[in-house]
Design an enzyme around this catalytic site. Sequence first.
Site, PDB file in Angstrom:
ATOM      1  N   HIS A 166       3.255  23.405  37.773  1.00 23.16           N
ATOM      2  CA  HIS A 166       2.450  22.172  37.834  1.00 23.16           C
ATOM      3  C   HIS A 166       3.110  21.008  37.070  1.00 23.16           C
ATOM      4  O   HIS A 166       4.296  21.030  36.860  1.00 23.16           O
ATOM      5  CB  HIS A 166       1.032  22.459  37.343  1.00 23.16           C
ATOM      6  N   GLU A 181      -3.191  23.788  32.261  1.00 22.27           N
ATOM      7  CA  GLU A 181      -2.118  24.742  32.566  1.00 22.27           C
ATOM      8  C   GLU A 181      -0.747  24.077  32.463  1.00 22.27           C
ATOM      9  O   GLU A 181       0.195  24.646  31.926  1.00 22.27           O
ATOM     10  CB  GLU A 181      -2.324  25.312  33.980  1.00 22.27           C
ATOM     11  N   HIS A 235       3.312  30.355  34.882  1.00 24.16           N
ATOM     12  CA  HIS A 235       1.977  29.839  35.208  1.00 24.16           C
ATOM     13  C   HIS A 235       0.926  30.430  34.274  1.00 24.16           C
ATOM     14  O   HIS A 235       1.163  31.444  33.630  1.00 24.16           O
ATOM     15  CB  HIS A 235       1.597  30.189  36.649  1.00 24.16           C
ATOM     16  N   GLU A 341       2.144  35.069  35.465  1.00 24.59           N
ATOM     17  CA  GLU A 341       0.830  34.535  35.084  1.00 24.59           C
ATOM     18  C   GLU A 341       0.539  35.102  33.707  1.00 24.59           C
ATOM     19  O   GLU A 341       0.229  36.284  33.551  1.00 24.59           O
ATOM     20  CB  GLU A 341      -0.237  34.962  36.098  1.00 24.59           C
TER      21      GLU A 341
END
Lengths: 383, 191
Positions: A166, A181, A235, A341
């Site tokens: 992101h 995030e 992430h 993640e």
Amino acid sequence: MKNKILTFIIILAFTFTFLQSSTITFRSFDHKGFTRIVIQSDSNVSYSYKSDNNSLNITIDKRTNFDNLNSQIKRSKYVEKFDFEKKNNKSKIKVIFNKNINVLKNFVLEKPFRIVFDLKISEKPLISQENNKTNDENQDKKPESIPIVKVNKRTEIETICIDPGHGGNDLGAVSKNGLNEKDLTLKIAKKLKNILIEKLGLRVIMTRTEDTEVSLNSRVSIANNQKAQIFVSIHINSSYKRSARGSETFFVSLKATDPDAFELAQKENQSFKEIEKMAGNDSLKLILWNMAQTEYIKESSVLAEYIQNELNILLDTKNRGVKQAPFRVLMRAAMPAVLIEVAFLSNPYEENKLRKEEFLNKVAYAIYRGISKFIYFYNNKIK
Amino acid sequence: MKNKTIIIIIVSISILFFVISLIIFLNTESSSKKSEIIKSEDNIDKKEIEILKLKQFVMKNNWWYMKPLSIEIEKPSNKTDLYEKFINILFEKREDYITPVPDNIKLRTIYFIESKSLLIIDIDDEFIQKFPSGTRAELEFVYYIVDNICYNFKEVKKVKFLFSGNEYKYLTGHLDFENPFFPNYRYIRDE
């Protein structure tokens, strides 16, 4: 007569073994900004090393002799002690320094064969073993050995691409308390970059270094154009289930994208061109070209396993395991590629953890360890 | 002359009477035919109303997998209506279970391409604004829809999502939405 022949054969064998073993010399120099350690051998040897706070342990996969006369052990003011030991068919060298060290890079020079380590000497006081244990609880949780990087002169992983997920207007997941995030992924990525450079001396590129928006296609293009050999996308997770927690590592799934492509990918030993030849229709060809990952799927799964194992050991979070899914950013990566993640922003307990620098440091360290082990695996495989 | 006139009048009246009778007769016949047709159509409708038993895989906070609930829906006259009906059920909020779809999202339309076994689901693009980011959230949404559809309707092998008629390459920066999704039954457990 028979006895004489036997004795002759034994002497010949001993002589041959002696001639086979190499002789090594050790040198150390202080340069501006770094200290160089050189181990010279009269024949090519393969080796591995581990570095600790103030010691460098080198294992040579061959029985060698140490040439004390031609070695300059104490030339560097930082070298405290030098130990040489032969064990089975290996030779072990231990160099103790009077300051903490970080391996900036290590490489091999030819004619004569030399193993070179460039070290950064820390000016901070030496951390004692006892303090080290209390300050860094990771030490207790370390598995049997710390990451070993075996450098092979033919090919070695030199470039890693880190992709902080992101950025810019794309906030990624947002916690109920406003933690983004995109900020966390950038923090972890920067920490990981520093560790990789310091510990492994690798070239590390990042898809973004600031709070900017980068498209998924651009991210993977950066990695492909820079010829990165590993792609790691970082992430932070979020779920509809508030109780969901833990870390998980993904590699791309062909099955979840197209069953025909999956069947083709089963033939993992086939080169990408061969797979393409096998694809009878154009649409399948297109899918395969879009999936540059096809050739690296096995390595990606190994990389994911290594990283996930380290996250489990160091983070003390729930192990959600290694999984496959059709991730856009991984599909076109022409290198082993994974998406990590780290934890769940949607879980209040894990959100709290993610706010702590100490936790983010551990995450970066765990990923570094996973990458290190993968490099060791990879280099051995391509030998 | 007088007689002739009377005969003409009588004949005319008779003809008129005959024509009126004919018209009435024909009208009655067509209306009875119509009612017969309606009756028969009615019978067909009654015959075709069929109750379908389907499985809806649902998720709960503490469940690792989606688990099945038995649901019954009236079978519509065509497949597309059936898929649409089922998707709308999937979008509905349930009190005891998690629906991994943002609130009040409208299904715009669906297309089924039989030759490709592909179901295209067109959702209102309000979905994109309302969707929470996160890999797990994306996976939960995608496989809640895809697994449920492909499990219940075997003729559907893959599902592609459109948002207000537009193709999106990705949703919140994770999964690839350019290609259709195949079911991944690792997310469900049929008990």
